[in-house]
Design a protein around this motif. Structure first.
Motif, short mmCIF file in Angstrom:
data_model
loop_
_atom_site.label_atom_id
_atom_site.label_comp_id
_atom_site.label_asym_id
_atom_site.label_seq_id
_atom_site.Cartn_x
_atom_site.Cartn_y
_atom_site.Cartn_z
N ILE A 1 0.91 -1.16 -0.13
CA ILE A 1 0.17 0.16 -0.02
C ILE A 1 0.74 1.21 0.09
O ILE A 1 1.74 1.17 0.86
N GLY A 2 0.50 2.06 -0.81
CA GLY A 2 1.48 3.45 -0.94
C GLY A 2 2.33 3.28 -2.17
O GLY A 2 3.03 4.44 -2.51
N THR A 3 2.74 2.11 -2.69
CA THR A 3 3.72 1.80 -3.42
C THR A 3 3.25 2.71 -4.87
O THR A 3 1.89 2.68 -5.23
N ARG A 4 4.24 3.30 -5.57
CA ARG A 4 4.01 4.12 -6.53
C ARG A 4 4.02 3.26 -8.01
O ARG A 4 5.10 2.63 -8.10
N THR B 1 -1.05 5.48 -7.30
CA THR B 1 -0.73 4.95 -6.09
C THR B 1 -1.47 3.79 -5.70
O THR B 1 -2.75 3.77 -5.67
N VAL B 2 -0.81 2.63 -5.11
CA VAL B 2 -1.60 1.49 -4.42
C VAL B 2 -2.58 1.95 -3.28
O VAL B 2 -1.84 2.41 -2.31
N LEU B 3 -3.53 1.81 -3.49
CA LEU B 3 -4.42 2.18 -2.21
C LEU B 3 -4.80 0.91 -1.32
O LEU B 3 -4.99 0.72 -0.30
N GLU B 4 -4.98 -0.15 -2.04
CA GLU B 4 -5.63 -1.47 -1.37
C GLU B 4 -5.10 -2.77 -2.18
O GLU B 4 -4.70 -2.67 -3.41
N LEU B 5 -4.69 -3.79 -1.34
CA LEU B 5 -4.17 -4.97 -1.97
C LEU B 5 -5.55 -5.84 -1.76
O LEU B 5 -6.18 -6.01 -0.91
N LEU B 6 -5.71 -6.59 -3.09
CA LEU B 6 -7.20 -7.42 -2.99
C LEU B 6 -6.64 -8.91 -3.38
O LEU B 6 -5.85 -9.23 -3.99
N MET C 1 0.09 5.38 7.64
CA MET C 1 -0.14 6.64 7.08
C MET C 1 -1.47 6.65 5.83
O MET C 1 -2.15 7.49 5.73
N MET C 2 -1.55 5.39 5.40
CA MET C 2 -2.74 5.39 4.69
C MET C 2 -4.11 5.36 5.30
O MET C 2 -4.90 6.11 4.84
N ARG C 3 -4.15 4.93 6.65
CA ARG C 3 -5.16 5.06 7.58
C ARG C 3 -5.37 6.51 7.74
O ARG C 3 -6.60 6.88 7.89
N LEU C 4 -4.19 7.05 7.90
CA LEU C 4 -4.14 8.55 8.41
C LEU C 4 -5.04 9.31 7.05
O LEU C 4 -5.77 10.28 7.29
N ALA D 1 -7.67 12.06 -3.54
CA ALA D 1 -6.42 12.35 -4.43
C ALA D 1 -5.72 13.46 -3.91
O ALA D 1 -4.66 13.76 -3.92
N SER D 2 -6.76 14.64 -3.18
CA SER D 2 -6.04 15.90 -2.83
C SER D 2 -5.14 15.41 -1.71
O SER D 2 -4.17 15.99 -1.21
N VAL D 3 -5.52 14.68 -0.75
CA VAL D 3 -5.05 14.39 0.19
C VAL D 3 -3.80 13.24 0.10
O VAL D 3 -2.58 13.68 0.65
N MET D 4 -3.84 12.43 -1.02
CA MET D 4 -2.58 11.69 -1.22
C MET D 4 -1.53 12.67 -1.92
O MET D 4 -0.06 12.76 -1.66
N ARG D 5 -1.91 13.72 -2.54
CA ARG D 5 -0.99 14.99 -2.97
C ARG D 5 -0.06 15.49 -1.81
O ARG D 5 1.01 15.99 -1.86
N SER D 6 -0.73 15.70 -0.66
CA SER D 6 0.03 16.18 0.53
C SER D 6 0.97 15.25 1.08
O SER D 6 1.91 15.71 1.70
N PHE D 7 0.67 13.87 1.07
CA PHE D 7 1.30 13.14 1.84
C PHE D 7 2.60 12.59 0.97
O PHE D 7 3.53 11.97 1.37
#
Ligand code: ADP
Ligand code: ZN
Length: 748
Positions: A31-34, A47-52, A77-80, A93-99
């Motif tokens: 999770i989080g990998t680009r 960005t990877v959000l979830e693993l299924l 951090m993904m939870r946050l 998406a806007s939140v991810m941009r901050s992260f």
């Protein structure tokens, strides 16, 4: 075993798509990998959000490639991020941009490297002699480098002696010189020599605070629950920083990392240096502090980010967005000056870094320390509710008494002071005395204020809303006084309702005016001005402060920029030209902000051995903000302020959501705002207060007309839900923009 993942696509307004994970990537994707994926026929980043484990999509396509394997976001951090998107009603998406800072988002990174040469050992006269016969050029290189007494760029060194690479190579082989490749720009501030400072003995107050913190840290190590956030309330100069430093040392000792947030780091070089001088000198080679501030280039920011993620730097110090720094094994978060407005981001996602810090601390299972001389009403209230734990430093660390604060009633000064650039007679006398004693003066001009409220120059009366008690804003176009919070309207008075004086008018004066008059009144004084207009050049801030420190300036005139964090022992007088302006801003926090500002500015006086004096000029000498600040009485101020908040249902007794609707066409925007307010009222419940559409106090900016609809409720989590629900069936006209702001700070 995960074979599929859900990807958030960049630049797609939050589109999420599923892809399969090819076998070769299975242990590299988390999770989080680009990643690089194909969307239709185009390459896109995501960005990877979830693993299924499974995916119901037929013919699912594989991930195309990975970007920079090292970059990923931890599950916490993904939870946050998810919490932030939900709480602040912001697109994910806007939140991810901050992260992920820009350079980590997969854009190609080209970093210029420079080669630096430094001496491996210091050559003696004998060494020079033995070299000189056979190798004149080698000798010259060594001499130059030795004379320079610091590492030199290879290019400069070679040019300086007109020598070749071969000569340098020979010296490297003979172990006289080492050449290293360094990133252009260097670690921020690296060029400055940071000297270790002596560690002071804690005074009894600090000892007591430290003991409580240590107990909590130890309990946590022993497996107990995370303690609630600490609120460290310490008067200006009480030694809060020493508490931070000791706490950090403890955390480092335990093998963990820590995050320090400061309001605007570029403006507080003194603060940064104090942290670096303690930890960049620690035994194992230093370089443990990563500094993140708004003046970093993207490449520099990326480098600091990576140092943290690799664990090479274990302390991150930075402004608001540093809350997203990827520290590993986070053991502590410190938010200094937690009451500062700069922690609130004024664009989407409109988060408050202090509140995110508290949430991150909870998720990471690490303690949080919020510190301030003037805690926010919200945070202090939380200590009363038992949500935060209060720690106090009620005295100055250096044993100095708090400065004497004198209040000058501008109503009694009449028109005269106005003609003299706002300097009252007592303030002029104070400055004269300091000039004679070769001591320094700071003149502070409040500019965050707002000059559209009506203020009687004779009695100080300000027109206020009967419902909200906020000062009313004059909108000239419609000749109406308006409360932008509840929509109340009134006709502007022609004479003061209080004293019948016809001189009720706007107030306002600029730094330039003040500078001119000070120069006129004190022609021989050395004066400098510091505000957003004069500080545009990079480095000018440091330059002026440097001069002030070395006493080449007698009087420093400035705005909010000089209000905090500065520590000049020779400053014995602080004059506040216009304490009122902020007081009458149409904002329920106006009183709180004024109190904070007066207290912080007063804290600049008398930092050294001589006692300080503060002169506060005001039209409202009796206002609680002025009076409690004058007596250094935070608790008293809080008591009356919290009663006011409760009486008028302002936060923290309710949660607020501000909807701003704006557009080039005033009619369209107003129409939309009114329709939206109506729709909210129809859909809403009795426990959610929805205001009428109101013209914003700043009714027009950037060519757009602005309107506000405000929601308040005791049940904060319902606000976002209601708005989102109404939004789904509400069609906003074209060219009209709507923004949502939870827990708003900018009510203008
Ligand atoms: P605050 O952050 O609370 O405004 P500082 O940490 O800047 O206060 O401390 C004010 C001054 O007191 C600084 O110059 C600091 O070096 C000094 N100081 C702090 N703690 C001690 C101590 N225990 N003994 C002596 N001086 C101290
Ligand atoms: Zn009102």
């Amino acid at each position: 075993m995960f074979s599929f993942d859900r990807i958030l696509i960049d630049r797609s307004e939050g589109r999420e798509l599923d892809y399969s994970i090819p076998g070769e990537f299975t242990d590299k994707v988390s999770i989080g990998t680009r990643v690089v994926v194909m969307v239709r026929q185009r390459r896109a980043l995501g960005t990877v959000l979830e693993l299924l484990e499974t995916s119901g999509i037929p013919g699912i396509r594989p991930i195309h490639g990975l970007i920079g394997e090292e970059v990923s976001l931890s599950p916490i951090m993904m939870r946050l991020a998810r919490w932030m998107a939900d709480y602040y009603c912001a697109p994910f998406a806007s939140v991810m941009r901050s992260f992920l800072p820009p350079m980590l988002r997969g854009e190609k990174i080209i970093m210029r490297k420079i080669r630096m040469a430094r001496l491996f050992r210091i050559p003696t006269e004998g060494d020079f002699l033995s070299l000189s016969k056979r190798a004149i050029k080698q000798r010259e290189l060594l001499v130059l480098l030795k004379q320079n007494a610091a590492p030199m760029k290879v290019s400069d060194l070679l040019r300086g002696c007109d020598a070749s690479e071969a000569t340098l190579k020979a010296l490297v082989r003979a172990e006289w010189i080492v050449v290293t490749e360094e990133r252009a720009g260097g670690i921020p501030h690296e060029e400055e020599e940071i000297l270790p400072t002596a560690i002071p003995q804690l005074n009894p107050d600090q000892g007591h605070v430290m003991q409580q913190l240590t107990e909590a840290f130890n309990a946590l190590e022993a497996g107990e629950e995370v303690p609630p956030p600490f609120l460290l309330h310490g008067v200006t100069g009480s030694g809060k920083t020493e508490i931070y430093l000791r706490s950090l040392a403890k955390v480092l000792e335990a093998g963990k990392s820590a995050l320090v947030l400061v309001p605007e780091i570029a403006l507080t070089p003194q603060t940064v240096e104090r942290f670096r001088s303690r930890f960049d000198h620690a035994e194992e080679g230093g370089a443990r502090v990563a500094v993140l501030h708004s003046h970093l280039s993207d490449a520099e920011r990326r480098e600091e980010w990576m140092r943290l993620q690799r664990g090479e730097a274990r302390i991150a110090i930075g402004a608001r967005s540093a809350i997203f720094a990827p520290l590993v094994r986070l053991g502590l978060i410190i938010v200094d000056e937690e009451h500062e407005n700069t922690y609130k981001q004024e664009e989407t996602p409109r988060y408050h870094a202090r509140d995110v810090a508290v949430m991150r601390g909870r998720m990471e299972g690490c303690p949080v320390i919020l510190g301030s001389a003037t805690p926010s009403v919200e945070s202090y209230h939380n200590t009363k509710l038992g949500k935060y734990r209060l720690l106090e430093l009620p005295r100055r660390a250096d044993g100095q008494i708090m400065p004497l604060i004198r209040v000058v009633d501008l109503r009694l000064q009449g028109k005269r002071s106005k003609s003299e650039g706002g300097l009252s007679a007592p303030l002029q006398m104070g400055i004269t005395k300091r000039l004679e004693l070769a001591q320094q003066t700071i003149l502070f001009l409040n500019r965050r204020g707002f000059s559209t409220s009506l203020l009687c120059q004779q009695c100080g009366h300000v027109c206020r809303c009967p419902n909200c008690s906020l000062s009313l804003t004059l909108h000239r176009a419609e000749e109406r006084l308006t409360c932008h919070l509840c929509g109340h309207k009134a006709k502007p008075p022609t004479v003061c309702p209080e004293c019948r004086d016809p001189s009720i008018q706007f107030s306002g004066i600029g730094t330039q005016r003040v500078e001119e008059s000070v120069q006129k009144i004190f022609p021989t004084a050395r004066i400098a001005r510091m505000d957003a207009d004069t500080m545009t050049r990079k480095g000018s801030y440091r330059e002026v402060l440097g001069k002030f420190r070395s006493r080449q300036i007698d009087i420093l005139i400035g705005t909010q920029m000089i209000a905090k964090g500065l520590d000049f022992p020779n400053v014995t007088l602080v004059g506040i030209i216009n304490a009122d302006i902020g007081l009458h801003a149409p904002d329920f926090r106006a009183g709180e902000r004024t109190f904070q500002l007066l207290t912080q500015v007063a804290g600049r006086a008398g930092r050294g051995q001589t006692e300080g004096e503060v002169i506060v000029q005001t039209f409202s000498p009796a206002s609680p903000s002025v009076q409690y600040a004058r007596h250094h009485d935070f608790a008293g101020f809080f008591e009356q302020e919290i009663a006011f908040r409760e009486a008028f249902h302002h936060p923290p007794f309710t949660r607020m959501l501000l909807i701003q609707i704006r557009g080039v066409s005033a009619e369209k925007a107003l129409f939309a705002a009114e329709a939206f307010s109506r729709a909210l009222k129809e859909e809403g419940a009795p426990w959610i207060q929805v205001s009428d559409a109101a013209t914003a106090p700043l009714e027009r900016t950037h060519g757009q007309y602005r309107f506000h609809v405000t929601l308040k409720s005791k049940f904060g989590q319902l606000l976002g839900k209601l708005v989102r629900k109404v939004m789904t069936s509400f069609k906003l006209p074209e060219d009209v923009i709507m923004t949502l702001d939870i827990d708003p700070y900018a009510l203008m």
